[in-house]
Motif scaffolding. Structure first.
Motif, PDB file in Angstrom:
ATOM      1  N   ASP A 212    -101.955 -69.199   0.513  1.00 35.49           N
ATOM      2  CA  ASP A 212    -102.881 -70.317   0.395  1.00 35.49           C
ATOM      3  C   ASP A 212    -102.397 -71.496   1.233  1.00 35.49           C
ATOM      4  N   MET A 213    -103.305 -72.430   1.502  1.00 30.34           N
ATOM      5  CA  MET A 213    -102.989 -73.559   2.381  1.00 30.34           C
ATOM      6  C   MET A 213    -101.813 -74.376   1.864  1.00 30.34           C
ATOM      7  N   ILE A 214    -101.775 -74.649   0.554  1.00 28.90           N
ATOM      8  CA  ILE A 214    -100.723 -75.503   0.022  1.00 28.90           C
ATOM      9  C   ILE A 214     -99.377 -74.782   0.043  1.00 28.90           C
ATOM     10  N   GLY A 215     -99.326 -73.563  -0.461  1.00 28.08           N
ATOM     11  CA  GLY A 215     -98.062 -72.830  -0.460  1.00 28.08           C
ATOM     12  C   GLY A 215     -97.543 -72.567   0.932  1.00 28.08           C
ATOM     13  N   ARG A 216     -98.451 -72.265   1.842  1.00 30.11           N
ATOM     14  CA  ARG A 216     -98.088 -71.970   3.232  1.00 30.11           C
ATOM     15  C   ARG A 216     -97.467 -73.199   3.913  1.00 30.11           C
ATOM     16  N   SER A 217     -98.015 -74.365   3.628  1.00 30.94           N
ATOM     17  CA  SER A 217     -97.502 -75.590   4.243  1.00 30.94           C
ATOM     18  C   SER A 217     -96.271 -76.102   3.507  1.00 30.94           C
ATOM     19  N   ALA A 218     -96.263 -75.965   2.176  1.00 30.69           N
ATOM     20  CA  ALA A 218     -95.126 -76.451   1.398  1.00 30.69           C
ATOM     21  C   ALA A 218     -93.845 -75.708   1.745  1.00 30.69           C
ATOM     22  N   CYS A 219     -93.958 -74.437   2.139  1.00 32.90           N
ATOM     23  CA  CYS A 219     -92.754 -73.673   2.467  1.00 32.90           C
ATOM     24  C   CYS A 219     -92.098 -74.161   3.753  1.00 32.90           C
ATOM     25  N   LEU A 220     -92.777 -75.040   4.489  1.00 31.34           N
ATOM     26  CA  LEU A 220     -92.191 -75.604   5.710  1.00 31.34           C
ATOM     27  C   LEU A 220     -91.333 -76.833   5.425  1.00 31.34           C
ATOM     28  N   LEU A 221     -91.386 -77.354   4.200  1.00 30.67           N
ATOM     29  CA  LEU A 221     -90.687 -78.601   3.884  1.00 30.67           C
ATOM     30  C   LEU A 221     -89.196 -78.347   3.689  1.00 30.67           C
ATOM     31  N   PRO A 222     -88.338 -78.816   4.606  1.00 30.82           N
ATOM     32  CA  PRO A 222     -86.899 -78.599   4.415  1.00 30.82           C
ATOM     33  C   PRO A 222     -86.348 -79.467   3.293  1.00 30.82           C
TER      34      PRO A 222
ATOM     35  N   LEU B 282    -105.059 -66.270   5.380  1.00 25.67           N
ATOM     36  CA  LEU B 282    -105.801 -65.336   4.528  1.00 25.67           C
ATOM     37  C   LEU B 282    -105.377 -65.552   3.079  1.00 25.67           C
ATOM     38  N   PRO B 283    -105.925 -66.549   2.406  1.00 30.23           N
ATOM     39  CA  PRO B 283    -105.475 -66.870   1.045  1.00 30.23           C
ATOM     40  C   PRO B 283    -105.721 -65.761   0.032  1.00 30.23           C
ATOM     41  N   ALA B 284    -106.618 -64.824   0.322  1.00 32.00           N
ATOM     42  CA  ALA B 284    -106.886 -63.731  -0.622  1.00 32.00           C
ATOM     43  C   ALA B 284    -105.665 -62.846  -0.829  1.00 32.00           C
ATOM     44  N   ARG B 285    -104.667 -62.973   0.031  1.00 32.55           N
ATOM     45  CA  ARG B 285    -103.459 -62.165  -0.132  1.00 32.55           C
ATOM     46  C   ARG B 285    -102.590 -62.653  -1.278  1.00 32.55           C
ATOM     47  N   GLY B 286    -102.897 -63.816  -1.840  1.00 34.58           N
ATOM     48  CA  GLY B 286    -102.169 -64.261  -3.019  1.00 34.58           C
ATOM     49  C   GLY B 286    -101.313 -65.484  -2.779  1.00 34.58           C
ATOM     50  N   PRO B 287    -100.537 -65.893  -3.801  1.00 33.15           N
ATOM     51  CA  PRO B 287     -99.708 -67.088  -3.709  1.00 33.15           C
ATOM     52  C   PRO B 287     -98.793 -67.069  -2.490  1.00 33.15           C
ATOM     53  N   GLY B 288     -98.751 -68.184  -1.795  1.00 30.80           N
ATOM     54  CA  GLY B 288     -97.959 -68.271  -0.569  1.00 30.80           C
ATOM     55  C   GLY B 288     -98.794 -68.071   0.673  1.00 30.80           C
TER      56      GLY B 288
ATOM     57  N   ASP C 208     -91.828 -74.133  -6.178  1.00 25.63           N
ATOM     58  CA  ASP C 208     -92.030 -72.945  -6.996  1.00 25.63           C
ATOM     59  C   ASP C 208     -93.475 -72.973  -7.480  1.00 25.63           C
ATOM     60  N   LEU C 209     -93.910 -71.859  -8.026  1.00 24.15           N
ATOM     61  CA  LEU C 209     -95.278 -71.772  -8.518  1.00 24.15           C
ATOM     62  C   LEU C 209     -95.256 -71.726 -10.038  1.00 24.15           C
ATOM     63  N   SER C 210     -95.931 -72.686 -10.664  1.00 28.10           N
ATOM     64  CA  SER C 210     -96.029 -72.748 -12.114  1.00 28.10           C
ATOM     65  C   SER C 210     -97.468 -72.423 -12.515  1.00 28.10           C
ATOM     66  N   PRO C 211     -97.738 -72.272 -13.815  1.00 23.90           N
ATOM     67  CA  PRO C 211     -99.136 -72.039 -14.226  1.00 23.90           C
ATOM     68  C   PRO C 211    -100.087 -73.139 -13.767  1.00 23.90           C
TER      69      PRO C 211
ATOM     70  N   ALA D  73     -91.484 -68.963  -2.951  1.00 25.00           N
ATOM     71  CA  ALA D  73     -91.405 -69.755  -1.726  1.00 25.00           C
ATOM     72  C   ALA D  73     -90.786 -68.940  -0.601  1.00 25.00           C
ATOM     73  N   ALA D  74     -89.771 -68.133  -0.929  1.00 27.29           N
ATOM     74  CA  ALA D  74     -89.167 -67.266   0.084  1.00 27.29           C
ATOM     75  C   ALA D  74     -90.202 -66.265   0.599  1.00 27.29           C
ATOM     76  N   ARG D  75     -91.040 -65.766  -0.311  1.00 26.63           N
ATOM     77  CA  ARG D  75     -92.107 -64.852   0.102  1.00 26.63           C
ATOM     78  C   ARG D  75     -93.080 -65.553   1.041  1.00 26.63           C
ATOM     79  N   ALA D  76     -93.425 -66.803   0.724  1.00 21.88           N
ATOM     80  CA  ALA D  76     -94.346 -67.556   1.580  1.00 21.88           C
ATOM     81  C   ALA D  76     -93.767 -67.758   2.968  1.00 21.88           C
ATOM     82  N   ARG D  77     -92.463 -68.058   3.047  1.00 22.81           N
ATOM     83  CA  ARG D  77     -91.829 -68.252   4.356  1.00 22.81           C
ATOM     84  C   ARG D  77     -91.816 -66.955   5.159  1.00 22.81           C
ATOM     85  N   ARG D  78     -91.496 -65.840   4.492  1.00 21.94           N
ATOM     86  CA  ARG D  78     -91.492 -64.547   5.192  1.00 21.94           C
ATOM     87  C   ARG D  78     -92.891 -64.191   5.679  1.00 21.94           C
ATOM     88  N   MET D  79     -93.885 -64.443   4.830  1.00 24.19           N
ATOM     89  CA  MET D  79     -95.261 -64.128   5.208  1.00 24.19           C
ATOM     90  C   MET D  79     -95.696 -64.945   6.421  1.00 24.19           C
TER      91      MET D  79
END
Length: 324
Positions: A42-52, A34-40, A57-60, A73-79
């Motif tokens: 979204d598809m990219i943030g959600r998948s990037a948080c899996l990379l050990p 559900l990308p409408a919930r905001g950063p993390g 981080d999110l920049s402009p 990123a911690a928020r994305a992992r928790r979500m």
């Protein structure tokens, strides 16, 4: 034939979305995004948080690799962990096959910036590191969800940027120039290794690309069990290429994207006509046993659909699949 969806949906209520997805899709259903919930979310943030060992981080300018862990990123992992728990709980009593959708390593490298700027896909070393980290992180995530549920999961690897990567159409940091194309053989190798990692889900592995030219020589050569493609506007040459891919191995399957997120008023009859045209292009007779295990789907995710329209699309697809 079955109907299924490709991962992303409109809305913000995750539990309600899980109930709706599992209620509409009897045979296969994805863990929703559900990308409408905001950063993390979204598809990219959600998948990037899996990379050990590859913190982001999110920049402009978007997601980027960074030196240490970040709050976003911690928020994305928790979500993602919370979403997994909700989906598992909602799955109780549902007898279909669940699916995990994850952005593939080439798309991640094309969408994530280096710490100093510029897309990671332009740096061979960074791209290699992302692909290696992807295998570890996605493999761990799949092992854990299979352990928690005791069920096999299909895995859908999303590579919407594959054509841009192979055509040299990813812009540099300035936006005025394009990065060099990735070698097709190297891209095929990366995808093949990703497919092997995804097999730890225990069910089929699907490669999805919704580009007009999905580069079937690369996508189809990676060893996936099925290809998921937006086939709505294809010409004869592309259909011929896909028909050759299918006929080379009877075990190969297709997930045919037949309806866009903005076509919720298309209706089941029009979807059925599109499928009949696709079957004719592939030279498959009505009721052919080759169609067993195939799926009809939205052309891509449904995040841009209306809240009610997305469910109408799924209902129409399910109705068509039941009649095939």
């Amino acid at each position: 034939m079955i109907a299924t969806a490709l991962g992303s949906f409109a809305g913000r209520d995750y539990a309600a979305c899980c109930r709706a997805v599992l209620g509409e899709l009897e045979h296969r259903a994805p863990l929703p995004e559900l990308p409408a919930r905001g950063p993390g979310a979204d598809m990219i943030g959600r998948s990037a948080c899996l990379l050990p060992e590859m913190p982001v981080d999110l920049s402009p300018a978007g997601w980027r690799l960074c030196q240490g862990s970040s709050l976003i990123a911690a928020r994305a992992r928790r979500m993602l962990a919370d979403d997994r728990e909700i989906f598992i709980e909602t799955m109780q009593g549902w007898s279909g096959i669940p699916a995990i959708t994850v952005a593939g390593p080439l798309t991640l490298a094309a969408c994530i910036d280096l710490p100093r700027g510029g897309r990671a896909i332009g740096d061979a070393g960074a791209s290699h590191d992302i692909a290696q980290s992807w295998q570890v992180g996605v493999g761990d995530f799949l092992h854990e969800i299979v352990r928690l549920t005791g069920r096999a999961f299909a895995v859908q690897i999303d590579e919407p940027c594959l054509a841009q990567v192979l055509d040299g159409d990813v812009s540099d940091e300035s936006g005025r120039h394009r990065l060099p194309p990735v070698d097709a053989q190297e891209a095929r190798r990366v995808l093949a290794e990703s497919v092997e990692t995804a097999r730890s889900g225990g069910d089929q592995v699907v490669l999805h690309c919704c580009a007009d030219d999905p580069h079937l020589d690369v996508l189809g050569g990676a060893g996936a069990d099925a290809l998921s493609l937006d086939v709505r506007d294809w010409g004869r040459d592309r259909w011929d290429e896909l028909a050759q891919w299918c006929s080379a191995d009877p075990a190969r399957r297709l997930w045919l994207g037949l309806v866009g997120a903005d076509e919720d008023d298309l209706g089941a009859r029009a979807i059925a006509r599109r499928f009949s045209q696709a079957r004719a292009h592939l030279d498959l007779a009505e009721g052919s046993p080759r169609l067993d295990g195939w799926a009809i789907t939205p052309a891509c995710g449904l995040a841009s659909a209306t809240g009610t329209g997305q469910w109408q699309i799924l209902r129409d697809l399910v109705r068509v699949a039941a009649d095939l």
